[in-house]
Design a protein around this motif. Sequence first.
Motif, short mmCIF file in Angstrom:
data_model
loop_
_atom_site.label_atom_id
_atom_site.label_comp_id
_atom_site.label_asym_id
_atom_site.label_seq_id
_atom_site.Cartn_x
_atom_site.Cartn_y
_atom_site.Cartn_z
N MET A 126 0.83 -1.21 0.00
CA MET A 126 0.00 0.00 0.00
C MET A 126 0.86 1.25 0.00
N ILE A 127 1.90 1.26 0.80
CA ILE A 127 2.79 2.43 0.86
C ILE A 127 3.39 2.71 -0.51
N GLU A 128 3.81 1.67 -1.21
CA GLU A 128 4.41 1.86 -2.54
C GLU A 128 3.37 2.36 -3.54
N VAL A 129 2.15 1.84 -3.45
CA VAL A 129 1.09 2.31 -4.35
C VAL A 129 0.86 3.81 -4.14
N TYR A 130 0.73 4.23 -2.90
CA TYR A 130 0.47 5.64 -2.62
C TYR A 130 1.69 6.50 -2.95
N ARG A 131 2.89 5.96 -2.75
CA ARG A 131 4.09 6.72 -3.09
C ARG A 131 4.16 6.98 -4.59
N GLN A 132 3.95 5.94 -5.40
CA GLN A 132 4.01 6.11 -6.85
C GLN A 132 2.90 7.03 -7.34
N MET A 163 7.38 -1.83 13.06
CA MET A 163 7.23 -0.71 13.99
C MET A 163 7.74 0.57 13.36
N LEU A 164 8.87 0.47 12.67
CA LEU A 164 9.49 1.64 12.06
C LEU A 164 8.57 2.29 11.03
N ILE A 165 7.96 1.48 10.14
CA ILE A 165 7.13 2.09 9.10
C ILE A 165 5.82 2.63 9.67
N PHE A 166 5.27 1.96 10.69
CA PHE A 166 4.05 2.49 11.30
C PHE A 166 4.34 3.74 12.12
N GLN A 167 5.52 3.80 12.72
CA GLN A 167 5.91 5.02 13.44
C GLN A 167 5.99 6.20 12.48
N LYS A 168 6.62 5.98 11.33
CA LYS A 168 6.71 7.05 10.33
C LYS A 168 5.33 7.42 9.80
N MET A 169 4.48 6.43 9.63
CA MET A 169 3.12 6.72 9.18
C MET A 169 2.38 7.57 10.21
N ALA A 170 2.50 7.20 11.48
CA ALA A 170 1.82 7.92 12.56
C ALA A 170 2.28 9.37 12.63
N LEU A 171 3.55 9.61 12.30
CA LEU A 171 4.12 10.96 12.33
C LEU A 171 4.02 11.67 10.98
N HIS A 172 3.37 11.02 10.01
CA HIS A 172 3.20 11.57 8.65
C HIS A 172 4.55 11.83 8.00
N GLN A 173 5.44 10.84 8.12
CA GLN A 173 6.79 10.96 7.57
C GLN A 173 7.07 9.95 6.46
N LEU A 174 6.03 9.30 5.94
CA LEU A 174 6.24 8.33 4.86
C LEU A 174 6.26 9.02 3.50
N VAL A 175 5.15 9.66 3.15
CA VAL A 175 5.05 10.38 1.87
C VAL A 175 4.83 11.85 2.14
N MET A 225 11.15 0.36 1.08
CA MET A 225 11.32 -0.06 2.47
C MET A 225 12.75 0.22 2.94
N LYS A 226 13.71 -0.08 2.10
CA LYS A 226 15.11 0.19 2.48
C LYS A 226 15.37 1.68 2.63
N ALA A 227 14.76 2.48 1.78
CA ALA A 227 14.91 3.93 1.88
C ALA A 227 14.34 4.45 3.20
N LEU A 228 13.35 3.75 3.72
CA LEU A 228 12.74 4.12 5.00
C LEU A 228 13.51 3.55 6.19
N GLY A 229 14.52 2.72 5.92
CA GLY A 229 15.31 2.11 6.98
C GLY A 229 14.82 0.74 7.39
N ALA A 230 13.78 0.25 6.73
CA ALA A 230 13.22 -1.07 7.05
C ALA A 230 13.90 -2.13 6.19
N GLU A 254 -0.97 14.43 3.96
CA GLU A 254 -2.25 14.08 3.35
C GLU A 254 -2.28 12.61 2.92
N VAL A 255 -1.23 12.18 2.26
CA VAL A 255 -1.16 10.80 1.77
C VAL A 255 -1.08 9.81 2.93
N ASP A 256 -0.25 10.12 3.92
CA ASP A 256 -0.13 9.23 5.08
C ASP A 256 -1.45 9.09 5.81
#
Length: 300
Positions: free
Chosen positions: A78-84, A199-211, A165-170, A214-216
């Motif tokens: 899902m993260i990749e879909v929304y990122r693209q 945990m890392l990717i959900f933490q970034k999502m919670a902080l709106h740091q993925l994309v 995922m690797k770019a996010l540190g996961a 608005e997208v997060d």
Amino acid sequence: MYRLLLISLLLFINSAKLYCQSSNMSLPAIQQQIQHELNSIPGTFALAFINPDNPKQQLLINAKEVFHAASTMKTPVMIEVYRQSSQGKFSLQDSILVKNEFKSIVDGSLYSMNIKDDSGEGLYKMIGKTMTIEALVYDMITYSSNLATNILIDKVGAKNVMITMKALGANDIQVLRGVEDSKAYQQGLNNTTTAYDLMLIFQKMALHQLVNAEVDQAMINVLLEQKFNEIIPAALPKSVKVAHKTGSITGVQHDTGIVYLPDGRKYVLVLLSKNLQDSKQGIAILSKVSGIIYRYMIQK
């Protein structure tokens, strides 16, 4: 009479002491309590908990242990879909053909999904028709549709999911293939994860740091619609909202996501398991652990 009053007073004092002890549990004490629960049944477990707004408030148990990802890999997809989509490669409102024919990563041979082994059965009625990408994401996350997942992986590419995922540190989240690729499974080519990386990717999502914010938030809104609620939300009050994604195969029960408290605070919780002899027992224990974390958070 005085004796009864004295006994009542002593009982009140002891109750007050117990309340103070239980309402001021430290993370080490919580960890000991959780470990006791996890040790009570056969299986291997991992836990990762963090307060995104106060990262020092963190608890890790076997967090770097590798697990079969099961359907938790659908969140990275899902993260990749929304990122693209945010990069303008396509719109979430674009239509896409619903197909049931996919290529094995082993030799390119074709395979199809079996409706009996899938959830979100309604999507199979749409084979040969089109749906929006956004609708497929919804089915992939909320109903855990394997068919929707494979269609979306074909769209964005499993390799691109891992690059992100690797770019996010996961680094330990491996999305190698679609679901039900039996030839890949037989060769040990499986999607894997760790509690720490989820945990890392959900933490970034919670902080709106993925994309972006608005997208997060749009992704969180999808996760809030989750239909499978037997683990993290099960022991929590209905006023507590959980944006989460589950995963299960034989001997495996997972739940991963963000818990939103009524007072506006939030926390990330990842619960993974494998080698379970009894899935119902595993679900019950993990739900109990979720309740322990919740009670720890509301004491603060």
